[in-house]
Design a protein around this motif. Structure first.
Motif, PDB file in Angstrom:
ATOM      1  N   ALA A   1       0.842  -1.190   0.000  1.00 61.60           N
ATOM      2  CA  ALA A   1       0.000   0.000   0.000  1.00 61.60           C
ATOM      3  C   ALA A   1       0.875   1.236   0.000  1.00 61.60           C
ATOM      4  N   LEU A   2       0.292   2.333  -0.409  1.00 60.73           N
ATOM      5  CA  LEU A   2       0.971   3.607  -0.228  1.00 60.73           C
ATOM      6  C   LEU A   2      -0.035   4.609   0.305  1.00 60.73           C
ATOM      7  N   MET A   3       0.491   5.603   1.002  1.00 60.18           N
ATOM      8  CA  MET A   3      -0.356   6.614   1.619  1.00 60.18           C
ATOM      9  C   MET A   3       0.132   7.994   1.248  1.00 60.18           C
ATOM     10  N   LEU A   4      -0.812   8.893   0.998  1.00 60.89           N
ATOM     11  CA  LEU A   4      -0.529  10.300   0.798  1.00 60.89           C
ATOM     12  C   LEU A   4      -1.304  11.087   1.842  1.00 60.89           C
TER      13      LEU A   4
ATOM     14  N   VAL B   1       2.363  17.793   1.555  1.00 61.23           N
ATOM     15  CA  VAL B   1       1.947  16.436   1.209  1.00 61.23           C
ATOM     16  C   VAL B   1       3.020  15.466   1.688  1.00 61.23           C
ATOM     17  N   GLY B   2       2.650  14.599   2.627  1.00 62.08           N
ATOM     18  CA  GLY B   2       3.553  13.555   3.102  1.00 62.08           C
ATOM     19  C   GLY B   2       3.174  12.220   2.492  1.00 62.08           C
ATOM     20  N   GLY B   3       3.864  11.170   2.914  1.00 62.99           N
ATOM     21  CA  GLY B   3       3.530   9.875   2.356  1.00 62.99           C
ATOM     22  C   GLY B   3       4.278   8.747   3.021  1.00 62.99           C
ATOM     23  N   GLY B   4       3.973   7.550   2.584  1.00 60.45           N
ATOM     24  CA  GLY B   4       4.628   6.366   3.105  1.00 60.45           C
ATOM     25  C   GLY B   4       4.367   5.181   2.211  1.00 60.45           C
ATOM     26  N   LEU B   5       5.241   4.174   2.297  1.00 56.67           N
ATOM     27  CA  LEU B   5       5.150   2.975   1.471  1.00 56.67           C
ATOM     28  C   LEU B   5       5.146   1.729   2.352  1.00 56.67           C
ATOM     29  N   LEU B   6       4.200   0.859   2.108  1.00 52.94           N
ATOM     30  CA  LEU B   6       4.154  -0.448   2.751  1.00 52.94           C
ATOM     31  C   LEU B   6       4.466  -1.483   1.675  1.00 52.94           C
ATOM     32  N   VAL B   7       5.575  -2.203   1.841  1.00 55.65           N
ATOM     33  CA  VAL B   7       6.035  -3.177   0.842  1.00 55.65           C
ATOM     34  C   VAL B   7       6.144  -4.544   1.501  1.00 55.65           C
TER      35      VAL B   7
ATOM     36  N   GLY C   1       9.280   7.311   0.690  1.00 50.72           N
ATOM     37  CA  GLY C   1       7.920   7.663   1.084  1.00 50.72           C
ATOM     38  C   GLY C   1       7.630   9.147   1.085  1.00 50.72           C
ATOM     39  N   HIS C   2       8.631   9.985   0.770  1.00 53.66           N
ATOM     40  CA  HIS C   2       8.357  11.420   0.684  1.00 53.66           C
ATOM     41  C   HIS C   2       7.709  11.705  -0.681  1.00 53.66           C
ATOM     42  N   LEU C   3       6.495  11.196  -0.809  1.00 55.37           N
ATOM     43  CA  LEU C   3       5.829  11.171  -2.107  1.00 55.37           C
ATOM     44  C   LEU C   3       5.329  12.545  -2.537  1.00 55.37           C
ATOM     45  N   GLY C   4       5.190  13.458  -1.602  1.00 57.24           N
ATOM     46  CA  GLY C   4       4.765  14.810  -1.960  1.00 57.24           C
ATOM     47  C   GLY C   4       5.789  15.570  -2.766  1.00 57.24           C
ATOM     48  N   HIS C   5       7.025  15.067  -2.797  1.00 55.92           N
ATOM     49  CA  HIS C   5       8.090  15.772  -3.498  1.00 55.92           C
ATOM     50  C   HIS C   5       8.339  15.238  -4.905  1.00 55.92           C
TER      51      HIS C   5
ATOM     52  N   ALA D   1       4.807   2.491 -10.536  1.00 52.99           N
ATOM     53  CA  ALA D   1       6.109   2.222  -9.912  1.00 52.99           C
ATOM     54  C   ALA D   1       6.028   1.152  -8.836  1.00 52.99           C
ATOM     55  N   PHE D   2       4.937   1.151  -8.046  1.00 47.19           N
ATOM     56  CA  PHE D   2       4.872   0.284  -6.870  1.00 47.19           C
ATOM     57  C   PHE D   2       3.745  -0.747  -6.902  1.00 47.19           C
ATOM     58  N   SER D   3       2.794  -0.597  -7.803  1.00 53.63           N
ATOM     59  CA  SER D   3       1.667  -1.522  -7.925  1.00 53.63           C
ATOM     60  C   SER D   3       1.025  -1.848  -6.570  1.00 53.63           C
ATOM     61  N   PRO D   4       0.572  -0.831  -5.845  1.00 61.27           N
ATOM     62  CA  PRO D   4      -0.048  -1.086  -4.543  1.00 61.27           C
ATOM     63  C   PRO D   4      -1.450  -1.677  -4.697  1.00 61.27           C
ATOM     64  N   GLU D   5      -1.852  -2.436  -3.707  1.00 58.39           N
ATOM     65  CA  GLU D   5      -3.231  -2.912  -3.669  1.00 58.39           C
ATOM     66  C   GLU D   5      -4.186  -1.775  -3.322  1.00 58.39           C
TER      67      GLU D   5
END
Length: 301
Positions: free
Chosen positions: A126-129, A135-141, A154-158, A232-236
């Motif tokens: 999963a990923l979160m924004l 805008v922050g973010g994170g990645l669950l792999v 996970g600094h997806l806002g940038h 890029a990450f194919s999150p569910e």
């Protein structure tokens, strides 16, 4: 099994005692941060911790702390956060509080709250924004928080969504997602007409042409970013949190329409978009959950 989580914000320190199995909040504490006065905010954190530990009425399985900035590889301190909270960088929280403490970036902590107890529970990827002032973010792999080299993942806002823009974000990225939708840039994006996202949305609901243009342009950029991240990450699941998600259908409706245009959907595969379950307390709850996660490997490149 109980756990303590503390989230250090610019104005408030939020602490929780949770049931680490269910995420149920058993006790909450809010303390002013007082970050303008060197040292006082650290005392406020210590006081928050003492109150929560006293309320535990027994052993605490783990203590987690959420803060802005980049944690150390060992997740025992914030290694880099210039310009805010004097004394935060390099402070070893385990030594300061006299108990082992796991330290996490605040947006990563929000993701961990969702992964353990919320919108991404039982999800492996999963990923979160987090859509707010910035805008922050994170990645669950593969079920684990991915922090990457120097904990920068996970600094997806940038990520850039307008590479030819002359506007450079705080990391030097031209035309970043944060710049495109964050609350901090509303005035500039609307030529000074609207100061905050809520004002922009009120005008959007009145069908004012400028507000409609600015808002839908921002949502379009968000859709482009999500489509690229999905490739890029194919999150569910993609989880959206932060104050801007309070826009509700005004956000999620146009976003779905734009994603239908931009997202690659082989064999009908479609990325699920979910609103975050947790709001203001996500950082504290996620920090507590991270502190007691058995399989919380720190993944690096």
């Amino acid at each position: 099994m109980k756990a303590i989580g503390i989230d250090i914000g610019g104005t408030r320190i939020k602490g929780v005692l949770i049931d680490a199995q269910t995420g149920t909040v058993l006790h909450r504490v809010i303390t002013p941060t007082n970050d303008r006065e060197d040292g006082q905010w650290k005392d406020a954190v210590a006081d928050t911790f003492r109150q929560l530990k006293a309320g535990a009425d027994g052993a605490v399985a783990g203590v987690g702390l959420s803060a802005p900035g980049l944690p150390t590889p060992a997740n025992d301190a914030i290694a880099c956060m210039p310009g805010r909270l004097p004394g935060l960088e390099g402070l070893n929280w385990s030594a300061f509080l006299g108990q082992p403490v796991r330290v996490l970036n605040d947006a990563h902590a929000a993701l961990m709250a969702e992964a353990r107890f919320g919108a991404a529970r039982n999800i492996q990827n999963a990923l979160m924004l987090t859509l707010g002032t910035g805008v922050g973010g994170g990645l669950l792999v593969n079920g684990n928080l991915y922090q990457g080299f120097y904990q920068m993942a996970g600094h997806l806002g940038h990520i850039p969504v307008q590479a030819d823009s002359s506007q450079l974000g705080i990391t030097g990225t031209p035309g970043s997602l944060e710049d495109a939708i964050g609350n901090a840039t509303v005035s500039r994006r609307s030529y000074g007409r609207y100061a905050m996202t809520n004002e922009l949305l009120e005008a959007y609901h009145r069908q004012e042409p400028l507000a409609t243009l600015v808002w839908l342009t921002s949502v379009r950029h968000l859709a482009v970013a999500i489509a690229g991240l999905a490739n890029a990450f194919s999150p569910e699941v993609v989880i959206l949190g932060g104050g801007i998600t309070q826009a509700g259908e005004a956000l999620f409706g146009p976003l779905e329409s734009f994603l239908a245009l931009f997202e690659w959907r082989p064999a009908g595969k479609k990325t699920t978009i979910r609103k975050a379950h947790f709001e203001d307390w996500a950082g504290a709850i996620g920090a507590a959950g991270f502190a007691v996660t058995v399989d919380s490997e720190i993944h690096t490149l």
